[in-house]
Scaffold this active site. Structure first.
Site, PDB file in Angstrom:
ATOM      1  N   LYS A   1       0.230   1.257  -1.219  1.00 44.53           N
ATOM      2  CA  LYS A   1       1.076   1.589  -0.075  1.00 44.53           C
ATOM      3  C   LYS A   1       1.996   2.769  -0.373  1.00 44.53           C
ATOM      4  O   LYS A   1       2.247   3.092  -1.529  1.00 44.53           O
ATOM      5  CB  LYS A   1       1.883   0.353   0.330  1.00 44.53           C
TER       6      LYS A   1
ATOM      7  N   TYR B   1       5.885  -3.903  -5.405  1.00 48.96           N
ATOM      8  CA  TYR B   1       5.656  -5.154  -6.109  1.00 48.96           C
ATOM      9  C   TYR B   1       5.999  -5.013  -7.594  1.00 48.96           C
ATOM     10  O   TYR B   1       5.172  -4.628  -8.421  1.00 48.96           O
ATOM     11  CB  TYR B   1       4.201  -5.608  -5.951  1.00 48.96           C
TER      12      TYR B   1
ATOM     13  N   LEU C   1       2.593 -23.123   5.087  1.00 47.41           N
ATOM     14  CA  LEU C   1       1.237 -23.595   5.359  1.00 47.41           C
ATOM     15  C   LEU C   1       0.455 -23.870   4.071  1.00 47.41           C
ATOM     16  O   LEU C   1      -0.672 -24.355   4.136  1.00 47.41           O
ATOM     17  CB  LEU C   1       0.482 -22.585   6.228  1.00 47.41           C
TER      18      LEU C   1
ATOM     19  N   ASP D   1      -5.293  -5.725  -3.175  1.00 43.46           N
ATOM     20  CA  ASP D   1      -4.186  -4.983  -2.570  1.00 43.46           C
ATOM     21  C   ASP D   1      -2.959  -5.067  -3.463  1.00 43.46           C
ATOM     22  O   ASP D   1      -2.624  -6.132  -3.999  1.00 43.46           O
ATOM     23  CB  ASP D   1      -3.842  -5.554  -1.195  1.00 43.46           C
TER      24      ASP D   1
END
Length: 330
Positions: free
Chosen positions: A73, A47, A229, A42
């Site tokens: 996108k 970006y 995380l 992706d």
């Protein structure tokens, strides 16, 4: 999928998010993913102002087209500008363009065609409408939503009929915009970042059941919630705050992560392994997308995805109210 596991490669970090890397280093990460068996990728014009797309296109050029799935996108058009800032939107050493929001039919078509040229491809497997939520657009959100439903999605359907795009979805960090669009339109898939993770369960009550019912497949990005995380919160110092949702983590999220880490320590489960494995238990979730910037980080994600986790660990999270009762457990 890497080694038969549902792990894809997301391209934000490969567009110089927060830190600049060379073309060679970025393409080495893509090559490492290919060698590990990953075939889902992706990227987005956002970006690095097209930098990530250029890097994916170059790295995938010799790979048989039917052997991989590539998404990008729409929603931002890149406008050339020789004087454009080299640092934009948290990306470093970007290409010489400025971004313009554009969800019009003409803007969406231009975006897809520009992306195909940067990628060096004749079609996209998935085109996601990017960042069309209230957090990005504020008071303009109702107008953006209407334009997505009345212009962007119909134009993407036309391009799907023409063979330029195979599947259509949203690429967002927000649950509500997904519900709003699905109330009025059909989607094939979602790329949802951060809203169904070991820490954040915002998508669980309404969106995931709706997607399961409607057959909308979900790719999950941001399963490390922008870093908290991945690193955990042990030894966090004021000068090096952990990130949650692209910014410094609020205290409530730090405390919840610390409680999850304590259970991980008790069962000798790496936090990263739990974060990668948990969301895949939901039947609406098809794949999780890792966003490494180095080969070592990619290899770590593959290792963590394969780490064996005892059912008792998941039950302990539920028993300590760190997991919703309705969340499917791995």
């Amino acid at each position: 999928m890497a080694n038969g596991l549902p792990l894809g490669l997301g391209g934000a970090a490969l567009g110089n998010l927060f830190t600049a890397i060379s073309d060679e280093a970025a393409e080495a990460v893509i090559s490492a993913a290919l060698q590990a068996g990953c075939r889902t990728f992706d990227t987005a014009p956002h970006y690095g102002n097209g930098l990530s797309e250029h890097r994916f296109g170059h790295a995938l050029r010799g790979v048989p087209r039917e052997s991989f799935v590539l998404s990008t996108k729409v929603g931002r058009v890149l406008v050339p500008d020789a004087h454009a800032a080299r640092a934009q939107n948290s990306y470093i050493e970007v290409l010489p363009f400025n971004q313009r929001w554009d969800y019009s039919a003409a803007g969406v078509r231009r975006s897809v065609e520009d992306s195909l040229q940067r990628l060096g491809l004749a079609r996209l497997d998935v085109a996601y409408v990017h960042d069309c939520d209230a957090a990005c657009h504020g008071d303009a959100y109702p107008q953006v939503l209407r334009q997505v439903i009345t212009e962007a999605l119909p134009e993407l359907r036309r391009m799907r009929a023409e063979g330029l795009v195979r599947h259509i979805g949203l690429g967002v960090n927000d649950v509500q915009v997904c519900l709003d669009v699905l109330h009025e339109a059909e989607l094939d898939c979602l790329l949802l970042a951060g809203r169904y993770s070991l820490l954040d369960h915002a998508a669980l009550p309404a969106l995931l059941p709706l997607c399961e019912q409607r057959g909308v497949r979900i790719a999950l990005g941001g399963v490390f919630n922008s870093g908290i995380l991945a690193t955990g919160v042990k030894g966090v110092t004021a000068g090096h705050p952990v990130r949650f949702n692209y910014g410094p983590a609020p205290e409530a999220w730090i405390a919840r992560t610390a409680a999850i880490e304590a259970v991980c320590d008790r069962f000798q489960v790496p936090l990263r392994a739990a974060a990668l494995r948990f969301p895949l238990a939901h039947p609406a979730v098809e794949i999780v997308m890792a966003g490494p910037q180095t080969i070592a980080h990619w290899q770590d994600a593959v290792t963590m995805m394969g780490h064996a986790i005892a059912p008792a660990f998941w039950q302990a999270l539920r028993d300590e109210a760190l997991m919703p009762a309705e969340a499917p457990l791995p």
